[in-house]
Scaffold this motif. Structure first.
Motif, PDB file in Angstrom:
ATOM      1  N   ALA A 137      -3.214  27.727  87.479  1.00 40.44           N
ATOM      2  CA  ALA A 137      -3.402  29.084  87.990  1.00 40.44           C
ATOM      3  C   ALA A 137      -4.731  29.222  88.716  1.00 40.44           C
ATOM      4  CB  ALA A 137      -3.315  30.083  86.839  1.00 40.44           C
ATOM      5  N   GLN A 138      -5.790  28.638  88.155  1.00 40.76           N
ATOM      6  CA  GLN A 138      -7.109  28.716  88.783  1.00 40.76           C
ATOM      7  C   GLN A 138      -7.140  28.019  90.131  1.00 40.76           C
ATOM      8  OE1 GLN A 138      -9.678  27.017  85.819  1.00 40.76           O
ATOM      9  NE2 GLN A 138      -9.319  28.667  84.342  1.00 40.76           N
ATOM     10  N   LEU A 139      -6.266  27.017  90.303  1.00 47.23           N
ATOM     11  CA  LEU A 139      -6.215  26.270  91.556  1.00 47.23           C
ATOM     12  C   LEU A 139      -5.210  26.856  92.547  1.00 47.23           C
ATOM     13  CD1 LEU A 139      -6.414  22.615  90.150  1.00 47.23           C
ATOM     14  CD2 LEU A 139      -8.255  23.968  91.182  1.00 47.23           C
ATOM     15  N   GLY A 140      -4.633  28.011  92.190  1.00 47.97           N
ATOM     16  CA  GLY A 140      -3.711  28.671  93.094  1.00 47.97           C
ATOM     17  C   GLY A 140      -2.266  28.251  92.943  1.00 47.97           C
ATOM     18  N   HIS A 141      -1.900  27.776  91.762  1.00 51.85           N
ATOM     19  CA  HIS A 141      -0.519  27.365  91.457  1.00 51.85           C
ATOM     20  C   HIS A 141       0.010  26.306  92.430  1.00 51.85           C
ATOM     21  CE1 HIS A 141      -0.233  30.565  88.491  1.00 51.85           C
ATOM     22  NE2 HIS A 141      -0.664  31.437  89.400  1.00 51.85           N
ATOM     23  N   ASN A 176      -3.346  27.235  82.778  1.00 52.67           N
ATOM     24  CA  ASN A 176      -4.471  28.013  83.300  1.00 52.67           C
ATOM     25  C   ASN A 176      -5.181  27.273  84.428  1.00 52.67           C
ATOM     26  OD1 ASN A 176      -4.029  30.111  81.512  1.00 52.67           O
ATOM     27  ND2 ASN A 176      -5.450  29.323  79.979  1.00 52.67           N
ATOM     28  N   VAL A 177      -5.282  25.945  84.305  1.00 54.00           N
ATOM     29  CA  VAL A 177      -5.910  25.159  85.369  1.00 54.00           C
ATOM     30  C   VAL A 177      -5.091  25.271  86.656  1.00 54.00           C
ATOM     31  CG1 VAL A 177      -6.548  22.843  86.118  1.00 54.00           C
ATOM     32  CG2 VAL A 177      -7.014  23.563  83.766  1.00 54.00           C
ATOM     33  N   ALA A 211     -11.158  19.530  84.594  1.00 54.14           N
ATOM     34  CA  ALA A 211     -11.149  20.964  84.293  1.00 54.14           C
ATOM     35  C   ALA A 211     -11.027  21.206  82.784  1.00 54.14           C
ATOM     36  CB  ALA A 211      -9.992  21.639  85.030  1.00 54.14           C
TER      37      ALA A 211
END
Length: 208
Positions: free
Chosen positions: A130-134, A127-128, A146
């Motif tokens: 993903a939140q950073l734009g992969h 999820n981290v 995070a």
């Protein structure tokens, strides 16, 4: 310095017909961290004592030494965290640790310590990303920052809020996830976890 198991240790095990001993992830992390500190100190000493290339000047030497010094300080912090960790062998932990070192209410959930990080931790790491734009990699320090905002237990007796880089490395090691020195999109070169390693740990095919 050689590491275990090396060629001679493997040959001895084969000749004696003994069963290879299972490696302890925490002990391996300690050894890797110590070796990294030694290697960085050797590189730093070589950089300081080697005359700069023609035209490079003192500024080039200082830049190279500064980068190595930062890496050495980071590695030293990681080694200190591992050495000061309250982790010990499972057989001794029940004797020396109280029932609720994690701060939870007394109960079965607290006393049942998983041997490996739960799938929840891997999902949280995903999820981290993903939140950073992969991104292709996330610095260990950024990932820990995070994860520390999450509630609950990350693994062993450690809450997410109590995670450190050394503790995260210990939890992820059984899944084959280790940090590597990677240049990140913002130009920083930091000890990082790759997205490919995370997906592999989660059983996701990365070659498709």
């Amino acid at each position: 310095m050689t590491t275990f198991p090396n060629f001679l240790d493997t040959a001895t095990t084969t000749l004696l017909g003994t069963k290879p001993l299972r490696e302890n992830p925490h002990h391996r992390a300690l050894l890797d961290a110590f070796i990294k500190v030694q290697n960085l100190e050797e590189q730093l000493l070589a950089a300081i004592t080697t005359p700069p290339a023609p035209g490079a000047g003192i500024s080039g030497l200082m830049e190279a030494c500064t980068d190595l010094l930062i890496e050495r300080l980071d590695a030293g912090c990681d080694l200190s965290e591992l050495l000061s960790s309250d982790y010990c062998c499972a057989a001794d932990r029940a004797v020396v640790e109280p029932c609720v070192p994690c701060g939870l209410e007394t109960g079965e959930e607290c006393c049942q310590e998983p041997a490996e990080p739960t799938a929840g931790l891997l999902d949280a790491c995903c999820n981290v990303f993903a939140q950073l734009g992969h991104p292709h990699a996330v610095a260990s320090a950024d990932l820990v920052d995070a994860l520390r905002h999450l509630p609950g237990i990350a693994g062993k007796h450690w809450r997410y809020s109590d995670l450190t880089q050394a503790r995260l490395a210990e939890l992820l090691a059984p899944h084959g996830m280790r940090t590597r020195d990677i240049t990140l999109p913002d130009g920083r070169r930091r000890k990082s976890y790759s997205r490919e390693a995370l997906l592999t740990a989660m059983g996701v095919c990365t070659s498709c």
